[in-house]
Enzyme design. Structure first.
Site, PDB file in Angstrom:
ATOM      1  N   LEU A   2       0.752  -1.101  -0.058  1.00  0.00           N
ATOM      2  CA  LEU A   2       0.076   0.135  -0.089  1.00  0.00           C
ATOM      3  C   LEU A   2       0.872   1.193   0.003  1.00  0.00           C
ATOM      4  CD1 LEU A   2      -3.045  -0.873   2.446  1.00  0.00           C
ATOM      5  CD2 LEU A   2      -2.841  -1.210  -0.225  1.00  0.00           C
ATOM      6  N   THR A  13       6.962  -5.323 -18.968  1.00  0.00           N
ATOM      7  CA  THR A  13       6.317  -4.182 -19.639  1.00  0.00           C
ATOM      8  C   THR A  13       7.004  -4.170 -21.087  1.00  0.00           C
ATOM      9  OG1 THR A  13       6.498  -1.770 -19.787  1.00  0.00           O
ATOM     10  CG2 THR A  13       8.074  -2.553 -18.271  1.00  0.00           C
ATOM     11  N   ASP A  14       6.334  -3.644 -22.041  1.00  0.00           N
ATOM     12  CA  ASP A  14       6.804  -3.500 -23.477  1.00  0.00           C
ATOM     13  C   ASP A  14       8.173  -2.462 -23.393  1.00  0.00           C
ATOM     14  OD1 ASP A  14       5.688  -1.100 -22.924  1.00  0.00           O
ATOM     15  OD2 ASP A  14       4.665  -1.150 -24.940  1.00  0.00           O
ATOM     16  N   GLU A  15       8.063  -1.727 -22.040  1.00  0.00           N
ATOM     17  CA  GLU A  15       9.101  -0.597 -22.179  1.00  0.00           C
ATOM     18  C   GLU A  15      10.714  -1.143 -21.920  1.00  0.00           C
ATOM     19  OE1 GLU A  15       8.440   2.776 -19.978  1.00  0.00           O
ATOM     20  OE2 GLU A  15       6.247   2.738 -19.810  1.00  0.00           O
ATOM     21  N   TYR A  28      12.930   2.926 -14.238  1.00  0.00           N
ATOM     22  CA  TYR A  28      11.733   2.230 -14.282  1.00  0.00           C
ATOM     23  C   TYR A  28      11.861   0.876 -15.236  1.00  0.00           C
ATOM     24  CZ  TYR A  28       7.201   0.007 -15.561  1.00  0.00           C
ATOM     25  OH  TYR A  28       6.213  -0.696 -16.010  1.00  0.00           O
ATOM     26  N   LYS A  61      12.821  -3.065 -14.485  1.00  0.00           N
ATOM     27  CA  LYS A  61      11.854  -4.168 -15.051  1.00  0.00           C
ATOM     28  C   LYS A  61      12.737  -5.270 -15.769  1.00  0.00           C
ATOM     29  CE  LYS A  61       7.948  -4.618 -14.543  1.00  0.00           C
ATOM     30  NZ  LYS A  61       6.954  -5.217 -13.294  1.00  0.00           N
ATOM     31  N   ASN A  91      -1.593   0.467 -20.653  1.00  0.00           N
ATOM     32  CA  ASN A  91      -3.064   0.208 -20.003  1.00  0.00           C
ATOM     33  C   ASN A  91      -3.660   1.361 -19.668  1.00  0.00           C
ATOM     34  OD1 ASN A  91      -2.681  -2.781 -18.017  1.00  0.00           O
ATOM     35  ND2 ASN A  91      -1.435  -2.255 -19.889  1.00  0.00           N
TER      36      ASN A  91
HETATM   37  P1  NAD Z   1       0.723   0.493  -9.647  1.00  0.00           P
HETATM   38  O1  NAD Z   1       1.659   1.630  -9.270  1.00  0.00           O
HETATM   39  O2  NAD Z   1      -0.897   1.158  -9.934  1.00  0.00           O
HETATM   40  O3  NAD Z   1       0.598  -0.491  -8.547  1.00  0.00           O
HETATM   41  C1  NAD Z   1       1.618  -1.025  -7.896  1.00  0.00           C
HETATM   42  C2  NAD Z   1       1.234  -1.820  -6.831  1.00  0.00           C
HETATM   43  O4  NAD Z   1       2.451  -2.327  -6.277  1.00  0.00           O
HETATM   44  C3  NAD Z   1       0.359  -0.838  -5.521  1.00  0.00           C
HETATM   45  O5  NAD Z   1      -0.831  -1.453  -5.134  1.00  0.00           O
HETATM   46  C4  NAD Z   1       1.693  -0.817  -4.695  1.00  0.00           C
HETATM   47  O6  NAD Z   1       1.056  -0.470  -3.386  1.00  0.00           O
HETATM   48  C5  NAD Z   1       2.356  -2.424  -4.559  1.00  0.00           C
HETATM   49  N1  NAD Z   1       3.655  -2.184  -4.385  1.00  0.00           N
HETATM   50  C6  NAD Z   1       4.887  -1.321  -4.793  1.00  0.00           C
HETATM   51  N2  NAD Z   1       5.875  -1.438  -4.181  1.00  0.00           N
HETATM   52  C7  NAD Z   1       5.726  -2.625  -3.429  1.00  0.00           C
HETATM   53  C8  NAD Z   1       6.343  -3.492  -2.537  1.00  0.00           C
HETATM   54  N3  NAD Z   1       7.787  -3.177  -2.066  1.00  0.00           N
HETATM   55  N4  NAD Z   1       5.939  -4.568  -1.889  1.00  0.00           N
HETATM   56  C9  NAD Z   1       4.531  -4.764  -1.903  1.00  0.00           C
HETATM   57  N5  NAD Z   1       3.730  -4.000  -2.853  1.00  0.00           N
HETATM   58  C10 NAD Z   1       4.244  -2.936  -3.417  1.00  0.00           C
HETATM   59  O7  NAD Z   1       1.170  -0.109 -10.997  1.00  0.00           O
HETATM   60  P2  NAD Z   1       0.233  -0.939 -12.131  1.00  0.00           P
HETATM   61  O8  NAD Z   1       0.140   0.125 -13.397  1.00  0.00           O
HETATM   62  O9  NAD Z   1      -0.852  -1.625 -11.598  1.00  0.00           O
HETATM   63  O10 NAD Z   1       1.238  -1.992 -12.641  1.00  0.00           O
HETATM   64  C11 NAD Z   1       1.506  -3.243 -12.094  1.00  0.00           C
HETATM   65  C12 NAD Z   1       2.339  -4.057 -13.121  1.00  0.00           C
HETATM   66  O11 NAD Z   1       2.166  -4.005 -14.217  1.00  0.00           O
HETATM   67  C13 NAD Z   1       3.812  -3.397 -12.813  1.00  0.00           C
HETATM   68  O12 NAD Z   1       4.789  -4.509 -12.555  1.00  0.00           O
HETATM   69  C14 NAD Z   1       3.965  -3.008 -13.938  1.00  0.00           C
HETATM   70  O13 NAD Z   1       5.444  -2.823 -14.446  1.00  0.00           O
HETATM   71  C15 NAD Z   1       3.176  -3.727 -15.189  1.00  0.00           C
HETATM   72  N6  NAD Z   1       2.673  -2.962 -16.135  1.00  0.00           N
HETATM   73  C16 NAD Z   1       1.864  -2.001 -16.104  1.00  0.00           C
HETATM   74  C17 NAD Z   1       1.519  -1.481 -17.246  1.00  0.00           C
HETATM   75  C18 NAD Z   1       0.237  -0.151 -17.243  1.00  0.00           C
HETATM   76  O14 NAD Z   1       0.101   0.427 -18.308  1.00  0.00           O
HETATM   77  N7  NAD Z   1      -0.005   0.116 -16.100  1.00  0.00           N
HETATM   78  C19 NAD Z   1       2.004  -1.989 -18.699  1.00  0.00           C
HETATM   79  C20 NAD Z   1       2.736  -2.840 -18.441  1.00  0.00           C
HETATM   80  C21 NAD Z   1       2.839  -3.422 -17.371  1.00  0.00           C
END
Ligand code: NAD
Length: 333
Positions: free
Chosen positions: A45, A133-135, A157, A161, A187
């Protein structure tokens, strides 16, 4: 929701399940999984996580929530015992923040993933889905990155990853852990933290404020509804192969100007509300993934129409001010 996991059959540990993508995945999983599945969410959180994202499944007896850090080896070890599978979302996820505080990204995304992988090996977890991620492929001027493309991340970032992807694959090669990696494009959808471009622009426009557009707004991104991302992850979890990477994409490629035009129209605002701001440092020009493998091996295909999905997302933010207004205050977005 209970506070301790009482596993009956298939136990799934979901990290980062209170964030944008992770909570969408948990809500979907509990809607579709059979009664003998248990889901344990481990989430620190941080500013980006919120229990409000799990409110609709709060009373589901199959769900347990544990507030904690994926870098906490003792906690991770205790939680991993008895789990059958892991779906790992937890990460620091905002590129802009990684430009000024890369350490938090290296810690959570690299060390946290390593901690989870080590525990998964110790406890002989069956399948470990690592959400990436695609990044990690970096910017490409044309064409699409397939899964064999050399990783060339640009930001702290995406570099962190990429590091976590390599660690995951190393645990497959060294220990035989059934690791599966997804790499998805950008997303959009409900519950996205309002610092990312789509919810940032929507919430600012709904509040009568200007929106900041980087550079000339010509950077290009591929957009995918978050539920299509979760569909892809679920296909990888249930049908994917060990040691395999799967790109997930297939949305709509737009410049940030084109995206801004759609958001302005959806919110009834004009270009006078756009502030052109200095470009992000190291701003990747374009990402695009080739998702042929996920389509041919897993039957993946995105379901959401972008225009309808974006309109529904704008409507969700219009109707859910109580969700995002406190978060805006938290991040000064
Ligand atoms: P987000 O930032 O909305 O959520 C991240 C979550 O991880 C949060 O609930 C946070 O509290 C939790 N968190 C962070 N550090 C933590 C820790 N040390 N221990 C436990 N929990 C922890 O991110 P998102 O957009 O939901 O992305 C989730 C995953 O999907 C990531 O790994 C991201 O790289 C990947 N991703 C996201 C997208 C996008 O467009 N959002 C696209 C491709 C991949």
């Amino acid at each position: 929701m209970t506070t301790t996991a009482e596993r009956t059959s298939t136990g799934i540990l979901v990290t980062g399940g209170a964030g944008f993508v992770g909570s969408t995945y948990v809500r979907t999983l509990l809607r579709t999984a059979s009664a003998d599945h248990t889901v344990t969410v481990l989430d620190k959180l941080t500013y980006a996580g919120s229990l409000a994202n799990l409110a609709s499944v709060h009373d589901d007896p199959r769900l347990s929530f544990v507030r904690g850090d994926i870098c906490d080896a003792g906690l991770v070890d205790r939680l991993m015992a008895g789990q059958d599978q892991v779906v790992h979302f937890a990460a620091e996820s905002h590129v802009d923040r990684s430009i000024t505080d890369g350490g938090a990204f290296a810690r959570t995304n690299v060390l946290g993933t390593q901690t989870l992988l080590d525990a998964a090996v110790r406890h002989r977890v069956g399948t470990f889905v690592h959400v990436s991620t695609d990044e990690v492929y970096g910017s490409i001027a044309e064409g699409a990155s397939d899964e064999d493309r050399l990783l060339a991340p640009s930001s702290a970032y995406s570099a962190a990853k990429a590091g976590s992807d390599l660690l995951a694959l190393a645990h497959h090669r060294t220990h035989g852990l059934d690791v599966r990696i997804t790499r998805c494009s950008n997303n959009y959808g409900p519950h996205q933290f309002p610092e990312k471009i789509i919810p940032l622009f929507i919430t600012r426009l709904l509040g009568g404020r200007p929106v900041p557009l980087y550079g000339e707004g010509l950077n290009r991104r591929d957009w995918l509804h978050v539920e299509d991302h979760c569909l892809g992850i679920e296909l990888v979890r249930t049908r994917g192969r060990a040691g395999r990477v799967y790109n997930i994409g297939g949305g709509v490629e737009l410049t940030n100007r084109e995206l801004t035009a759609r958001l302005l129209a959806a919110c009834g605002a004009g270009w006078d509300r756009v502030d052109y701001v200095a470009d992000r440092k190291g701003h990747d020009f374009r990402y695009c993934v080739d998702w042929t493998r996920a389509r041919d091996e897993l039957g993946y295909r995105p379901r959401h129409d972008f225009e309808r999905g974006l309109a529904a997302t704008v409507a969700w933010y219009r109707d859910n001010r109580a969700w995002w207004e406190p978060l805006k205050a938290r991040c000064h977005a």
